[in-house]
Design an enzyme around this catalytic site. Structure first.
Site, mmCIF file in Angstrom:
data_model
loop_
_atom_site.group_PDB
_atom_site.id
_atom_site.type_symbol
_atom_site.label_atom_id
_atom_site.label_comp_id
_atom_site.label_asym_id
_atom_site.label_seq_id
_atom_site.Cartn_x
_atom_site.Cartn_y
_atom_site.Cartn_z
ATOM 1 N N GLU A 97 11.294 2.963 -23.084
ATOM 2 C CA GLU A 97 11.024 1.574 -23.474
ATOM 3 C C GLU A 97 11.955 0.614 -22.728
ATOM 4 O OE1 GLU A 97 8.458 1.210 -25.108
ATOM 5 O OE2 GLU A 97 8.198 2.837 -26.545
ATOM 6 N N GLU A 127 8.475 -4.557 -25.178
ATOM 7 C CA GLU A 127 9.365 -3.450 -24.837
ATOM 8 C C GLU A 127 10.757 -3.640 -25.430
ATOM 9 O OE1 GLU A 127 7.670 -1.208 -23.863
ATOM 10 O OE2 GLU A 127 6.172 -1.844 -22.410
ATOM 11 N N HIS A 130 10.237 -2.490 -28.913
ATOM 12 C CA HIS A 130 10.116 -1.035 -29.014
ATOM 13 C C HIS A 130 11.471 -0.348 -28.844
ATOM 14 C CE1 HIS A 130 5.651 -1.387 -27.584
ATOM 15 N NE2 HIS A 130 5.868 -1.937 -28.765
ATOM 16 N N GLU A 191 1.595 4.599 -19.554
ATOM 17 C CA GLU A 191 1.065 4.016 -20.788
ATOM 18 C C GLU A 191 -0.400 4.371 -21.016
ATOM 19 O OE1 GLU A 191 3.733 0.177 -21.772
ATOM 20 O OE2 GLU A 191 2.393 -0.095 -20.073
ATOM 21 N N GLU A 225 0.252 -0.800 -27.282
ATOM 22 C CA GLU A 225 -0.008 -0.173 -25.990
ATOM 23 C C GLU A 225 -1.382 -0.525 -25.416
ATOM 24 O OE1 GLU A 225 2.224 1.156 -24.285
ATOM 25 O OE2 GLU A 225 3.771 1.472 -25.796
ATOM 26 N N HIS A 228 -0.891 -3.312 -23.209
ATOM 27 C CA HIS A 228 -0.200 -2.924 -21.984
ATOM 28 C C HIS A 228 -1.167 -2.241 -21.012
ATOM 29 C CE1 HIS A 228 3.698 -2.662 -24.590
ATOM 30 N NE2 HIS A 228 3.117 -3.845 -24.630
#
Length: 518
Positions: A97, A127, A130, A191, A225, A228
């Site tokens: 992360e 991030e 996370h 990812e 995610e 992402h």
């Protein structure tokens, strides 16, 4: 404000993207791709909406962990076999992360496209969140798990450990070169292909083994995610819209896939298959679903119109999936004194499961695990590492032991360059070295760095001793009555040797199977 007004406001925000006339546009992170000034917007989020959504998710996660789970002492009720491997797994995911945060920050700085930059900025904030979430999970387990030793030192020890240090060649690729190449490693491969096996599949294993804290964190992470992945797809579409980018794109995509596969598949597969107490599916099955079918069979197929093909090395990687992680766990168990978790011996029930999921497993690995179970008493002073007639060298590129696809069919090769011997575990890693030999000029393997250390010296120097000052953090079982001390290790008089120094260059040595105990 209705949705149309939000869209208009969102577009107005992007209109404020300008360059200062009194200062030339510069970047600290130059990149080699041509990116169009205008593309589709992958996020279309206003900060107000985004922050509220993330705040609500944080409230649910931290509230549940500090209230219901802590009061019910749930972490202490989870399977010890499972929580032990989290001591290694969570520092790796937290570093991933952090590396992702650096990648997206570089993209914000270097990509001159307002739509893409908004997506990168939102992801960078994800991030940061996370990283904090997973660091909090480690702290939480250090306070509440049945055996907290190791959780508190995972971040430091990660770089000194034979297996977890191999995360860096993969995860550093998020930020250690061209920012767009970093995005391909992060968003397109790590990812899109691997966050489902990590944050969804491992969540199922955690829940089945009584761990509710990890799913609470991981599902909150995974809910970001999909955005992402959208960032990665938008980045690819922007790159592929410029024909001059296509040759470099395929090369960077090929390299990104191999870097991520060489560590992630072995590491995730080890965590998934070997540390379940209440067993479900296998990593091979999960990989086939998420990586083989969803990513390669669906996502990459949709990229063909952009000129992107399945990565070089796909077939080699696919062949390694059924067996590669079994070899890595065998090395992990064989070197348990230098680990920072307890590694439980497998049982006949485990043997039955492995043989069902991986036909032929017992003939290859059953003997080692039976011997491992007999070597757990410190009074006997036996270390499983001595079962190996020849310890495999470590790959110069991926930093994993050269035991792929299986120790009895290893594709290891030894080359000499720049006055040094180099071991490569595969064609994929040797190819990466040939492209950028300067990248590995000062890369040291674990054996090279610690050659000549006596095991107890390594244990002391790396802080692998519990709070009592003598008992090791790592243990060859979960048995609290037979705990090894640093003095027990010193009596074995085992010294770390670099196997590469004994192997001839320009050859493919045959690795010998570990012997069994009678």
């Amino acid at each position: 404000m209705d949705s149309n007004e939000f869209i208009k406001a969102h577009d107005r925000v992007k209109d404020f993207e300008w360059d200062f006339s009194y200062e030339p546009k510069t970047t600290r992170y130059p990149q080699n791709y041509k990116i169009p000034k205008k593309t589709s917007d992958p996020f279309r989020h206003l900060v107000r909406d985004y922050c509220k959504m993330e705040r609500d998710k944080d409230d649910r996660q931290y509230g549940a962990m500090s209230d219901v789970m802590a009061r019910a002492k749930m972490p202490a009720k989870a399977s010890e076999r499972w929580t032990e491997i989290l001591k290694m797994a969570l520092p790796v995911t937290t570093y991933a992360e952090y590396a992702a945060m650096k990648c997206t920050g570089q993209l914000v700085d270097s990509v001159d496209n307002a739509e893409l930059r908004q997506g990168y900025l939102a992801q960078m904030m994800d991030e940061v969140r996370h990283t904090n979430q997973e660091a909090h999970l480690i702290r939480y387990l250090a306070k509440h798990a049945r055996d907290p030793e190791g959780f508190d030192r995972g971040f430091k020890i990660r770089g000194q450990n034979m297996i977890t240090r191999a995360a860096r060649p993969a995860l550093d690729a998020f930020f250690a070169s061209d920012p767009i190449e970093g995005a391909i490693n992060l968003q397109v491969v790590a990812e899109t292909a691997y966050t489902n096996p990590i944050f969804v599949t491992l969540t199922e294993v955690a829940a089945a083994n009584g761990d509710e804290a990890t799913p609470t964190t991981f599902l909150s992470v995974q809910s970001d995610e999909a955005r992402h992945m959208a960032n990665g797809y938008a980045t690819l579409a922007a790159i592929a819209s410029v024909p001059d980018n296509l040759p470099r794109l395929q090369r960077d995509f090929d390299n990104a896939f191999w870097r991520q596969h060489s560590f992630l598949d072995s590491f995730i597969g080890s965590v998934y298959d070997y540390f379940q107490q209440n067993r479900g599916g296998s990593y091979h099955e999960a990989w086939t679903e998420w990586v083989g079918n969803d990513w390669a069979g669906s996502y990459i197929e949709r990229l063909k119109p952009f000129g992107v093909e399945l990565p070089r090395g796909w077939e080699e990687a696919k062949a390694r999936i059924p067996w590669g992680h079994h070899n890595i766990v065998m090395m992990l168990a064989a070197t348990w004194p230098v680990q920072f978790c307890r590694i439980d011996p497998l049982t006949p029930r485990d043997f039955e499961w492995f043989e069902k999921k991986y036909p032929g497993w017992y003939a290859l690995y059953g003997g080692f695990w039976e011997a491992y179970a007999k070597m757990g008493d410190p009074k006997d002073g036996q270390i499983p590492l001595t079962l190996f007639p020849q310890v495999p060298p470590i790959c110069r590129v991926c930093q994993m032991p050269c035991v792929f696809p299986r120790f009895d069919q290893s594709t290891v090769r030894i080359r000499e360059a720049d006055g040094r011997k180099h071991a490569f575990c595969s064609d994929g890693c040797e190819h990466l070295y040939a492209l950028e030999p300067h990248r590995y000029a000062k890369a040291w393997t674990w054996f090279e760095q610690y050659e000549g250390y006596e095991l107890s010296q390594f244990v002391r120097e790396c802080g692998l001793i519990r709070a009592d000052g003598k008992t090791l953090i790592g243990q060859p079982s979960l048995n609290w009555d037979k705990m090894w001390t640093v003095d027990d290790i010193a009596r074995t008089k085992i010294e770390i040797e670099n196997p590469l120094s004994k192997l001839p260059a320009d050859g493919a040595p045959r690795l010998l199977a570990p012997r069994t105990l009678q």
